[in-house]
Design an enzyme around this catalytic site. Structure first.
Site, PDB file in Angstrom:
ATOM      1  N   THR A   1       0.828  -1.214   0.000  1.00 49.38           N
ATOM      2  CA  THR A   1       0.000   0.000   0.000  1.00 49.38           C
ATOM      3  C   THR A   1       0.862   1.263   0.000  1.00 49.38           C
ATOM      4  O   THR A   1       0.474   2.274  -0.574  1.00 49.38           O
ATOM      5  CB  THR A   1      -0.965   0.045   1.197  1.00 49.38           C
ATOM      6  OG1 THR A   1      -0.220  -0.095   2.407  1.00 49.38           O
ATOM      7  CG2 THR A   1      -1.991  -1.068   1.105  1.00 49.38           C
TER       8      THR A   1
ATOM      9  N   PHE B   1      -6.810  -5.128   0.404  1.00 50.95           N
ATOM     10  CA  PHE B   1      -8.111  -5.769   0.204  1.00 50.95           C
ATOM     11  C   PHE B   1      -9.128  -5.404   1.272  1.00 50.95           C
ATOM     12  O   PHE B   1     -10.280  -5.132   0.973  1.00 50.95           O
ATOM     13  CB  PHE B   1      -7.939  -7.294   0.132  1.00 50.95           C
ATOM     14  CG  PHE B   1      -7.317  -7.742  -1.155  1.00 50.95           C
ATOM     15  CD1 PHE B   1      -8.099  -7.974  -2.271  1.00 50.95           C
ATOM     16  CD2 PHE B   1      -5.949  -7.902  -1.260  1.00 50.95           C
ATOM     17  CE1 PHE B   1      -7.532  -8.362  -3.480  1.00 50.95           C
ATOM     18  CE2 PHE B   1      -5.365  -8.295  -2.465  1.00 50.95           C
ATOM     19  CZ  PHE B   1      -6.160  -8.527  -3.566  1.00 50.95           C
ATOM     20  N   ARG B   2      -8.687  -5.386   2.536  1.00 56.88           N
ATOM     21  CA  ARG B   2      -9.646  -5.226   3.625  1.00 56.88           C
ATOM     22  C   ARG B   2      -9.482  -3.931   4.412  1.00 56.88           C
ATOM     23  O   ARG B   2     -10.123  -3.744   5.438  1.00 56.88           O
ATOM     24  CB  ARG B   2      -9.552  -6.429   4.582  1.00 56.88           C
ATOM     25  CG  ARG B   2      -9.925  -7.727   3.885  1.00 56.88           C
ATOM     26  CD  ARG B   2      -9.856  -8.923   4.810  1.00 56.88           C
ATOM     27  NE  ARG B   2     -10.064 -10.153   4.070  1.00 56.88           N
ATOM     28  CZ  ARG B   2     -11.254 -10.664   3.778  1.00 56.88           C
ATOM     29  NH1 ARG B   2     -12.344 -10.056   4.160  1.00 56.88           N
ATOM     30  NH2 ARG B   2     -11.348 -11.797   3.094  1.00 56.88           N
TER      31      ARG B   2
ATOM     32  N   HIS C   1      -0.314 -16.668  -4.921  1.00 56.60           N
ATOM     33  CA  HIS C   1      -1.394 -16.274  -5.814  1.00 56.60           C
ATOM     34  C   HIS C   1      -0.900 -15.892  -7.199  1.00 56.60           C
ATOM     35  O   HIS C   1      -1.630 -15.285  -7.978  1.00 56.60           O
ATOM     36  CB  HIS C   1      -2.196 -15.124  -5.187  1.00 56.60           C
ATOM     37  CG  HIS C   1      -2.891 -15.521  -3.923  1.00 56.60           C
ATOM     38  ND1 HIS C   1      -3.333 -14.620  -2.985  1.00 56.60           N
ATOM     39  CD2 HIS C   1      -3.207 -16.746  -3.421  1.00 56.60           C
ATOM     40  CE1 HIS C   1      -3.893 -15.271  -1.980  1.00 56.60           C
ATOM     41  NE2 HIS C   1      -3.826 -16.560  -2.222  1.00 56.60           N
TER      42      HIS C   1
ATOM     43  N   CYS D   1       3.275 -28.578 -16.768  1.00 52.91           N
ATOM     44  CA  CYS D   1       4.364 -28.861 -15.816  1.00 52.91           C
ATOM     45  C   CYS D   1       4.425 -27.872 -14.650  1.00 52.91           C
ATOM     46  O   CYS D   1       5.124 -28.123 -13.668  1.00 52.91           O
ATOM     47  CB  CYS D   1       5.716 -28.900 -16.536  1.00 52.91           C
ATOM     48  SG  CYS D   1       6.317 -27.278 -17.089  1.00 52.91           S
TER      49      CYS D   1
ATOM     50  N   GLY E   1       1.449  -7.135   6.684  1.00 53.23           N
ATOM     51  CA  GLY E   1       0.413  -6.615   5.798  1.00 53.23           C
ATOM     52  C   GLY E   1      -0.593  -7.625   5.298  1.00 53.23           C
ATOM     53  O   GLY E   1      -1.034  -7.554   4.156  1.00 53.23           O
TER      54      GLY E   1
ATOM     55  N   SER F   1      -4.325  -9.742   6.463  1.00 56.01           N
ATOM     56  CA  SER F   1      -5.417  -9.908   7.440  1.00 56.01           C
ATOM     57  C   SER F   1      -5.576 -11.373   7.854  1.00 56.01           C
ATOM     58  O   SER F   1      -6.352 -11.690   8.756  1.00 56.01           O
ATOM     59  CB  SER F   1      -6.729  -9.378   6.864  1.00 56.01           C
ATOM     60  OG  SER F   1      -7.009 -10.011   5.635  1.00 56.01           O
TER      61      SER F   1
END
Length: 234
Positions: free
Chosen positions: A32, A39-40, A109, A120, A172, A174
């Site tokens: 940030t 996100f939250r 992610h 693979c 960072g 949650s």
């Protein structure tokens, strides 16, 4: 800097100094201060979505954002041998851009700059222009969307290092998205100390050994500076 914060930074630096296996875990909050949304948080992506609002528009392309003081402090830990492994939920590429060695990083992610082979699982730079992996598989976006499985190798390494660590530091996040949020649980079960740097609440707040609600850019660089003094590097 308040006396209370100063004391907690002192404790944190001493724990890092004594640690033989420090593992860090980062979420959107570490980025940030580079200008990317979390996100939250109060203006986060999911917070805005809950209010019926779309994501806050970015003022420049994703690839033009730069690492901040938090990212660079983690790189400094890598340089002085105080980072065994880094687990990240972020797709923004800022850890690699800051200088983190790829073999010390699990990107749970995915990464907006990488493509992943659907056969693979190996990744390649999106900028290469390739659509087919050397193994013959198709290259697709490495970013994991809701409902998709996390990359097997990154997930395996994350659990492995979480179970080996003696100090687990959350920066960072949650800690509400599983299975990523299971990592601190594994670390605690293995007897590790848990440190959380996050402005908002987390489900692990009652289990943490040291808690920071302050800005990451205020806490991490100061901690690394104290650590380097303890190590005789400054």
């Amino acid at each position: 800097m308040s006396k209370d914060l100063d004391e907690r930074i002192e404790i944190f630096s001493k724990w890092l100094y004594k640690s033989h296996y420090p593992v860090f875990f980062t979420g959107a909050g570490v980025s940030t201060e580079s200008g990317l949304p979390d996100f939250r948080g109060p203006d986060g992506i999911w917070t805005r979505q809950g209010k019926g609002l779309g994501p806050r528009p970015l003022n420049k392309p994703w690839n033009s954002f730069e690492p901040n003081k938090g990212h660079l402090a983690i790189v400094e830990l890598q340089k002085i041998g105080k980072l065994k492994f880094l687990i990240s939920q972020n797709v923004d590429n800022l850890h690699l851009k800051s200088g983190i060695q790829p073999d010390l990083l699990a990107e749970l992610h995915g990464n907006i700059t990488k493509l992943r082979c659907t056969s693979c699982g190996k990744t390649t730079d999106r900028s290469s222009g390739k659509m087919i992996c050397p193994c013959g598989g198709t290259l697709a976006s490495s970013v994991v969307n809701f409902g998709q499985p996390l990359p097997e190798k990154d997930l395996m390494l994350s659990f492995e290092h979480s179970r080996k660590c003696d100090l687990f530091v959350v920066v960072g996040s949650s800690l509400v998205v599983t299975p990523a949020a299971d990592m601190p649980k594994e670390a605690l079960l293995a007897g590790a100390k848990l440190v959380i740097l996050n402005e908002g609440k987390t489900p692990f707040d009652s289990h943490t050994h040291l808690r920071f609600h302050e800005k990451i850019g205020e806490v991490l660089p100061s901690t690394v500076k104290r650590l380097k003094i303890l190590m005789g590097l400054e």
